[in-house]
Write an enzyme that holds these catalytic residues in place. Structure first.
Site, PDB file in Angstrom:
ATOM      1  N   ASN A   9      44.876  48.112  39.759  1.00  0.00           N
ATOM      2  CA  ASN A   9      44.621  48.718  38.454  1.00  0.00           C
ATOM      3  C   ASN A   9      43.303  49.482  38.563  1.00  0.00           C
ATOM      4  O   ASN A   9      42.244  48.878  38.614  1.00  0.00           O
ATOM      5  CB  ASN A   9      44.531  47.602  37.397  1.00  0.00           C
ATOM      6  CG  ASN A   9      44.142  48.128  36.033  1.00  0.00           C
ATOM      7  OD1 ASN A   9      44.127  49.334  35.800  1.00  0.00           O
ATOM      8  ND2 ASN A   9      43.822  47.223  35.114  1.00  0.00           N
ATOM      9  N   TRP A  10      43.417  50.797  38.593  1.00  0.00           N
ATOM     10  CA  TRP A  10      42.207  51.626  38.804  1.00  0.00           C
ATOM     11  C   TRP A  10      41.405  51.802  37.521  1.00  0.00           C
ATOM     12  O   TRP A  10      40.331  52.376  37.538  1.00  0.00           O
ATOM     13  CB  TRP A  10      42.593  52.999  39.382  1.00  0.00           C
ATOM     14  CG  TRP A  10      43.227  52.944  40.742  1.00  0.00           C
ATOM     15  CD1 TRP A  10      43.489  51.815  41.495  1.00  0.00           C
ATOM     16  CD2 TRP A  10      43.671  54.052  41.545  1.00  0.00           C
ATOM     17  NE1 TRP A  10      44.065  52.163  42.699  1.00  0.00           N
ATOM     18  CE2 TRP A  10      44.196  53.533  42.758  1.00  0.00           C
ATOM     19  CE3 TRP A  10      43.685  55.429  41.350  1.00  0.00           C
ATOM     20  CZ2 TRP A  10      44.718  54.346  43.757  1.00  0.00           C
ATOM     21  CZ3 TRP A  10      44.217  56.251  42.352  1.00  0.00           C
ATOM     22  CH2 TRP A  10      44.716  55.709  43.548  1.00  0.00           C
ATOM     23  N   LYS A  11      41.942  51.383  36.406  1.00  0.00           N
ATOM     24  CA  LYS A  11      41.277  51.492  35.102  1.00  0.00           C
ATOM     25  C   LYS A  11      40.769  52.927  34.875  1.00  0.00           C
ATOM     26  O   LYS A  11      41.402  53.878  35.311  1.00  0.00           O
ATOM     27  CB  LYS A  11      40.160  50.460  34.985  1.00  0.00           C
ATOM     28  CG  LYS A  11      40.640  49.047  35.345  1.00  0.00           C
ATOM     29  CD  LYS A  11      39.692  47.984  34.934  1.00  0.00           C
ATOM     30  CE  LYS A  11      40.194  46.647  35.452  1.00  0.00           C
ATOM     31  NZ  LYS A  11      39.450  45.534  34.947  1.00  0.00           N
ATOM     32  N   HIS A  94      47.376  44.349  29.026  1.00  0.00           N
ATOM     33  CA  HIS A  94      46.117  44.060  29.733  1.00  0.00           C
ATOM     34  C   HIS A  94      45.064  43.610  28.716  1.00  0.00           C
ATOM     35  O   HIS A  94      45.006  44.141  27.603  1.00  0.00           O
ATOM     36  CB  HIS A  94      45.644  45.295  30.498  1.00  0.00           C
ATOM     37  CG  HIS A  94      44.540  44.971  31.455  1.00  0.00           C
ATOM     38  ND1 HIS A  94      43.231  44.819  31.043  1.00  0.00           N
ATOM     39  CD2 HIS A  94      44.556  44.720  32.791  1.00  0.00           C
ATOM     40  CE1 HIS A  94      42.496  44.503  32.103  1.00  0.00           C
ATOM     41  NE2 HIS A  94      43.274  44.440  33.175  1.00  0.00           N
ATOM     42  N   GLU A  96      42.035  44.200  28.409  1.00  0.00           N
ATOM     43  CA  GLU A  96      41.131  45.232  27.888  1.00  0.00           C
ATOM     44  C   GLU A  96      41.799  46.019  26.766  1.00  0.00           C
ATOM     45  O   GLU A  96      41.147  46.439  25.813  1.00  0.00           O
ATOM     46  CB  GLU A  96      40.680  46.149  29.045  1.00  0.00           C
ATOM     47  CG  GLU A  96      39.671  45.420  29.931  1.00  0.00           C
ATOM     48  CD  GLU A  96      39.671  45.850  31.386  1.00  0.00           C
ATOM     49  OE1 GLU A  96      40.214  46.913  31.714  1.00  0.00           O
ATOM     50  OE2 GLU A  96      39.138  45.077  32.209  1.00  0.00           O
ATOM     51  N   GLU A 166      46.256  36.716  33.945  1.00  0.00           N
ATOM     52  CA  GLU A 166      44.883  37.157  34.161  1.00  0.00           C
ATOM     53  C   GLU A 166      43.964  36.464  33.157  1.00  0.00           C
ATOM     54  O   GLU A 166      43.804  36.951  32.016  1.00  0.00           O
ATOM     55  CB  GLU A 166      44.779  38.665  33.959  1.00  0.00           C
ATOM     56  CG  GLU A 166      45.649  39.478  34.877  1.00  0.00           C
ATOM     57  CD  GLU A 166      45.115  40.894  34.999  1.00  0.00           C
ATOM     58  OE1 GLU A 166      44.690  41.254  36.086  1.00  0.00           O
ATOM     59  OE2 GLU A 166      45.102  41.620  33.991  1.00  0.00           O
ATOM     60  N   GLY A 172      36.808  41.009  36.177  1.00  0.00           N
ATOM     61  CA  GLY A 172      35.590  41.795  36.377  1.00  0.00           C
ATOM     62  C   GLY A 172      34.313  40.979  36.349  1.00  0.00           C
ATOM     63  O   GLY A 172      33.220  41.534  36.268  1.00  0.00           O
ATOM     64  N   SER A 212      39.177  38.956  39.411  1.00  0.00           N
ATOM     65  CA  SER A 212      38.244  38.856  40.546  1.00  0.00           C
ATOM     66  C   SER A 212      38.919  38.397  41.834  1.00  0.00           C
ATOM     67  O   SER A 212      38.323  37.672  42.632  1.00  0.00           O
ATOM     68  CB  SER A 212      37.058  37.963  40.177  1.00  0.00           C
ATOM     69  OG  SER A 212      36.371  38.507  39.073  1.00  0.00           O
ATOM     70  N   GLY A 233      41.661  44.591  40.195  1.00  0.00           N
ATOM     71  CA  GLY A 233      40.860  45.636  39.561  1.00  0.00           C
ATOM     72  C   GLY A 233      39.833  46.184  40.533  1.00  0.00           C
ATOM     73  O   GLY A 233      40.123  47.043  41.361  1.00  0.00           O
ATOM     74  N   GLY A 234      38.621  45.649  40.485  1.00  0.00           N
ATOM     75  CA  GLY A 234      37.503  46.167  41.284  1.00  0.00           C
ATOM     76  C   GLY A 234      37.826  46.330  42.760  1.00  0.00           C
ATOM     77  O   GLY A 234      37.522  47.366  43.363  1.00  0.00           O
TER      78      GLY A 234
HETATM   79  C1  PEP Z   1      42.235  43.585  36.085  1.00  0.00           C
HETATM   80  O1  PEP Z   1      41.596  44.300  35.350  1.00  0.00           O
HETATM   81  O2  PEP Z   1      43.469  43.538  35.987  1.00  0.00           O
HETATM   82  C2  PEP Z   1      41.512  42.789  37.084  1.00  0.00           C
HETATM   83  C3  PEP Z   1      42.121  41.789  37.631  1.00  0.00           C
HETATM   84  O3  PEP Z   1      40.206  43.169  37.348  1.00  0.00           O
HETATM   85  P1  PEP Z   1      39.242  42.518  38.464  1.00  0.00           P
HETATM   86  O4  PEP Z   1      40.036  42.343  39.717  1.00  0.00           O
HETATM   87  O5  PEP Z   1      38.135  43.519  38.631  1.00  0.00           O
HETATM   88  O6  PEP Z   1      38.770  41.215  37.917  1.00  0.00           O
END
Ligand code: PEP
Length: 249
Positions: A9-11, A94, A96, A166, A172, A212, A233-234
């Site tokens: 997920n590049w957000k 998601h 967010e 999640e 994050g 994470s 994500g990251g």
């Molecule tokens: C996400 O936003 O779906 C996610 C899992 O982010 P991160 O890996 O950065 O925690």
């Protein structure tokens, strides 16, 4: 047999050239023998150019859409448009989007129905905030999210969905759920599907972990019997770490 999946997920990150470089880097380094299906969810503005690259080893999806066919919804992208440019997957629910854009379980249900109607595969995110976990209410909370947005589907429709657990407190933050916490929730989700549907359905649905997840912890998370991969994500924003996560299977 459920699929192993690693999804990035590049957000709201990356410029056009960076998006190209990341996609091309993944494409070049992805082994033909990869044990996992690989997906990316870039910012919508890059979807078309990445779809045009025509790489059959990388599935491309959109992070968000509006659940109407077309019309006067300034600034929005319809499911029909997503389908029309050749993207095949959608992220729904998601945390967010739930937190910053007040997306409710009711709206998410509408999005699930709209996506399936257009033959898009749904990656449905669920997960509890920290306060809920501290009150030991995470099972009730996550079950409610699934009941209200996903469990109205017929078995065949549900089998076109992927679930991503999640925990919000892990997204994050660098704070990953422990292997025990992840497996406990994933097993519970599978048991709810078994209870509401049947064993076939429960065994067909991939349940991804997100929060994470990185190259250092992916292997132990993916080794859990009910964890079928990750939503990243990251660590999905760099070729090397994303590829290492894919190779964790
Ligand atoms: C996400 O936003 O779906 C996610 C899992 O982010 P991160 O890996 O950065 O925690």
């Amino acid at each position: 047999m459920r699929k192993k999946i690693v999804a990035g997920n590049w957000k709201m990150n990356l410029g056009k050239q960076e998006a190209d470089q990341l996609f091309d880097g993944i494409s070049q380094q992805l082994s033909k023998e990869s044990k996992a299906d690989v997906m990316v969810f870039p910012p919508a503005i890059y979807l078309d150019r990445l779809v045009q690259k025509n790489d059959p080893t990388i599935t491309i999806g959109i992070q968000n859409f509006y659940p109407k066919e077309k019309g006067a919804y300034t600034g929005e992208i319809s499911v029909a448009q997503v389908r029309n440019i050749g993207a095949t997957h959608v992220l729904i629910g998601h945390s967010e989007r739930r937190a910053y854009f007040q997306e409710s379980n009711v709206l998410l249900k509408e999005k699930v129905d709209a996506a399936l109607e257009h033959d898009l595969t749904v990656v449905f995110c669920c997960g509890e905030p920290l306060m809920i976990r501290e009150m030991n209410q995470e099972m009730t909370f996550v079950r409610m999210q699934l009941e209200e947005s996903l469990f109205h589907l017929e078995s065949a429709q549900l089998q076109k969905c992927i679930i991503a657990y999640e925990p919000v407190w892990a997204i994050g933050t660098g704070k990953t759920a422990s292997v025990e916490q992840a497996e406990e929730m994933h097993a519970a989700i599978r048991s709810w599907i078994l209870e509401k549907y049947d064993a076939n359905t429960a065994n067909a649905i991939s349940i991804l972990y997100g929060g994470s997840c990185n190259a250092a912890n992916a292997q132990e998370l993916f080794a859990c019997p009910n964890v079928d991969g990750g939503l990243i994500g990251g660590a999905a924003l760099e070729v090397e770490s994303f590829i290492q996560i894919i190779q964790s299977f």
